[in-house]
Design a protein around this motif. Structure first.
Motif, PDB file in Angstrom:
ATOM      1  N   HIS A 287      41.733  46.650  48.382  1.00 29.27           N
ATOM      2  CA  HIS A 287      40.136  47.935  48.234  1.00 29.27           C
ATOM      3  C   HIS A 287      40.268  47.980  46.974  1.00 29.27           C
ATOM      4  O   HIS A 287      40.832  47.413  45.777  1.00 29.27           O
ATOM      5  N   ALA A 288      38.915  48.154  45.929  1.00 31.69           N
ATOM      6  CA  ALA A 288      38.575  47.802  45.270  1.00 31.69           C
ATOM      7  C   ALA A 288      38.683  48.891  43.865  1.00 31.69           C
ATOM      8  O   ALA A 288      39.612  50.160  44.768  1.00 31.69           O
ATOM      9  N   GLU A 289      39.929  48.094  42.898  1.00 26.26           N
ATOM     10  CA  GLU A 289      40.578  49.198  42.128  1.00 26.26           C
ATOM     11  C   GLU A 289      39.574  50.012  41.506  1.00 26.26           C
ATOM     12  O   GLU A 289      40.364  51.159  41.064  1.00 26.26           O
ATOM     13  N   ALA A 290      38.493  49.768  41.210  1.00 24.67           N
ATOM     14  CA  ALA A 290      37.544  50.364  39.814  1.00 24.67           C
ATOM     15  C   ALA A 290      35.914  49.826  40.345  1.00 24.67           C
ATOM     16  O   ALA A 290      36.371  48.684  41.411  1.00 24.67           O
ATOM     17  N   ASP A 291      35.300  50.848  40.085  1.00 24.94           N
ATOM     18  CA  ASP A 291      34.022  49.841  40.270  1.00 24.94           C
ATOM     19  C   ASP A 291      33.259  48.604  39.624  1.00 24.94           C
ATOM     20  O   ASP A 291      34.325  48.698  38.411  1.00 24.94           O
TER      21      ASP A 291
END
Length: 318
Positions: A287-291
């Motif tokens: 998953h993406a850890e941040a935008d």
């Protein structure tokens, strides 16, 4: 296999020393086509170098170019430096190319990328006296970066790569692992080497490998660079009207050849924190850890190599 080739032109009037390189990666040929077009312009007297010195390198890596592949024995644009004990073909390239780079002030290195996306330029760090990438020519890079003909500007390469190396070391500490891949200097390519020897310059990503417009992007960038540096008699190029500045902040490696993306990502697609980017071969979700934005998504990456980068907006150019 062809010999290394550099075409050099020196004007009577003084001026900067520029080097333009293509096919550092053999399957990235837009720069080669653009350089040859500029050389034809010069030969047919549609263009003249009126000041300074220009070196054109249409094919930096002839082995990879002749194979039509990214590399010959290894990636030329990683751990770039001369060596007294060349083992791989790219070591011989480095022993020729690095002194050539060191003899110039400015580098324009022309590349393309795997998946569809908008062209962009990668610049060096802001001025600093740190240990990783000390630099003092940020203002020169910034002034030309906005005039190359693209609107998107990305920085943060070497710092992000070094952070990725630290995570790679931690993950592989119990196993072997290629020594180059575990060295922060493995992130040093043409532009990083150029800055280390006192110069400055750009990696211009001109579009997807097969994009018919990529050679045109490269050609326009060469002309704009020559005009901005006053090496040709032409109007100074105008800066881009709306610059989008992004800074890389994370790199994620492919752990296994069967790791796969959740969908067909394109460079600079937006991702939200927690969004599914891919799935590891064992079913673990990534998953993406941040935008941010995904950059250089490479579904064909080898295990242990960069799979994708993440970037976020930055106010450096705004």
């Amino acid at each position: 296999m062809r010999a290394f080739e550099a075409i050099q032109l020196t004007a009577v009037a003084p001026g900067p020393r520029l080097i333009v390189t293509g096919a550092v990666h053999g399957n990235e040929t837009c720069g080669t086509a653009a350089i040859r077009r500029v050389l034809q312009d010069i030969e047919q007297q549609r263009l003249a170098i009126v000041a300074g010195h220009v070196t054109f390198v249409p094919v930096a890596n002839p082995l990879a170019y002749e194979r039509g592949e990214r590399q010959g024995d290894r990636n030329l644009n990683r751990k770039l430096s001369p060596t007294g004990d060349p083992q791989e073909f790219e070591d011989h390239v480095a022993n020729w190319l690095c002194p050539l780079l060191a003899g110039h002030d400015v580098l324009l290195d022309l590349h393309s990328f795997h998946t569809a996306g908008e062209p962009f330029v990668m610049v060096g760090p802001e001025d600093n006296q740190g240990t990783l990438e000390p630099f003092g020519h940020a203002a020169l890079e910034e002034a030309l970066a906005v005039r190359l003909g693209v609107r998107r500007i990305v920085d943060g390469w070497l710092g992000t790569y070094a952070g990725g190396v630290e995570r790679r070391r931690a993950r592989l500490s119990h196993a072997g692992g290629a020594a180059l891949d575990l060295d922060a200097d493995y992130g040093v390519g043409t532009t990083e080497y150029m800055r280390r020897v006192g110069g400055w310059g750009f990696t211009l990503e001109c579009g997807q490998h097969e994009d018919s417009q990529a050679p045109e992007v490269a050609y326009r960038a060469i002309l704009n660079t020559l005009a901005h540096l006053r090496l040709i008699d032409a109007p100074a190029p105008s800066p881009a009207a709306a610059v989008e500045a992004l800074r890389l902040f994370e790199v994620v490696d492919k752990a296994h050849d069967d790791d796969r993306f959740s969908r067909s990502w394109t460079s600079f697609d937006a991702v939200r924190a927690g969004e599914l980017i891919g799935v590891r071969h064992d079913g673990t979700a990534v998953h993406a850890e941040a935008d941010g934005r995904i950059v250089f998504p490479n579904p064909g990456a080898q295990a242990g190599q960069e799979w994708f980068y993440l970037a976020r907006p930055h106010r450096r150019f705004g």
